[in-house]
Motif scaffolding. Structure first.
Motif, PDB file in Angstrom:
ATOM      1  N   SER A  17       0.897  -1.049  -0.318  1.00 29.50           N
ATOM      2  CA  SER A  17       0.231  -0.207  -0.744  1.00 29.50           C
ATOM      3  C   SER A  17       0.389   0.858   0.299  1.00 29.50           C
ATOM      4  O   SER A  17       0.267   2.184  -0.780  1.00 29.50           O
ATOM      5  CB  SER A  17      -0.855   0.153   1.366  1.00 29.50           C
ATOM      6  N   GLU A  18       2.515   1.389   0.746  1.00 24.71           N
ATOM      7  CA  GLU A  18       2.802   2.412   0.902  1.00 24.71           C
ATOM      8  C   GLU A  18       3.497   2.288  -0.382  1.00 24.71           C
ATOM      9  O   GLU A  18       3.581   3.543  -1.494  1.00 24.71           O
ATOM     10  CB  GLU A  18       4.054   1.996   2.113  1.00 24.71           C
ATOM     11  N   LEU A  19       4.507   1.147  -1.246  1.00 23.81           N
ATOM     12  CA  LEU A  19       4.762   1.307  -2.923  1.00 23.81           C
ATOM     13  C   LEU A  19       3.719   1.806  -3.485  1.00 23.81           C
ATOM     14  O   LEU A  19       4.055   2.415  -4.836  1.00 23.81           O
ATOM     15  CB  LEU A  19       5.009  -0.161  -3.420  1.00 23.81           C
ATOM     16  N   LEU A  20       2.738   1.224  -3.606  1.00 22.32           N
ATOM     17  CA  LEU A  20       1.485   1.939  -4.597  1.00 22.32           C
ATOM     18  C   LEU A  20       0.790   2.689  -4.348  1.00 22.32           C
ATOM     19  O   LEU A  20      -0.065   3.292  -5.676  1.00 22.32           O
ATOM     20  CB  LEU A  20       0.414   0.623  -4.826  1.00 22.32           C
ATOM     21  N   ALA A  21       1.010   4.573  -3.640  1.00 27.58           N
ATOM     22  CA  ALA A  21       0.152   5.199  -3.530  1.00 27.58           C
ATOM     23  C   ALA A  21      -0.177   5.731  -3.836  1.00 27.58           C
ATOM     24  O   ALA A  21      -0.710   6.860  -4.110  1.00 27.58           O
ATOM     25  CB  ALA A  21       0.527   5.697  -1.564  1.00 27.58           C
ATOM     26  N   GLY A  22       1.121   6.172  -4.875  1.00 25.33           N
ATOM     27  CA  GLY A  22       1.174   6.745  -5.894  1.00 25.33           C
ATOM     28  C   GLY A  22       0.716   6.736  -7.499  1.00 25.33           C
ATOM     29  O   GLY A  22      -0.028   7.308  -8.545  1.00 25.33           O
TER      30      GLY A  22
END
Length: 107
Positions: A17-22
């Motif tokens: 979720s942190e890697l894909l937030a953008g």
């Protein structure tokens, strides 16, 4: 060879979720997250990240996996290179063990 302890630490601390937030269309959906799939073109989000933030599945193209397979596919890295990349980005020191090279190892 990268130690299993390092692999486990990366798996525990790095969240998809942190890697894909953008990514386009990224949003909370129920207890997990969704976004448009980074691996194929689509107009509506079909890429889902499970609520624990550790695995994904795309209902459009069928791809699924964990943080390691995501970064391997997205950046074209081998498993050891993906572990090193993710560990570095999370500030996790990499421990190595003597033995066979684990470049062919898949998580």
């Amino acid at each position: 060879m990268i130690s299993q302890r390092t692999i486990d630490q990366v798996k525990e601390r790095v969240l998809l979720s942190e890697l894909l937030a953008g990514e386009p269309g990224f949003r909370r959906q129920g207890s997990g997250y969704s976004c448009r799939c980074p691996f194929h073109d689509e107009k509506t989000p079909s890429f889902h990240i499970r609520d624990d933030g550790r695995s994904y599945h795309c209902f459009g193209c069928g791809v699924s996996g964990n943080v390691f397979s995501y970064i391997m596919e997205k950046r074209g890295l081998s498993f050891p290179d993906a572990v090193e990349f993710l560990a570095g980005s999370a500030g996790i020191p990499i421990e190595y063990e003597k033995g066979n090279d684990n470049r062919a190892y898949r998580e």
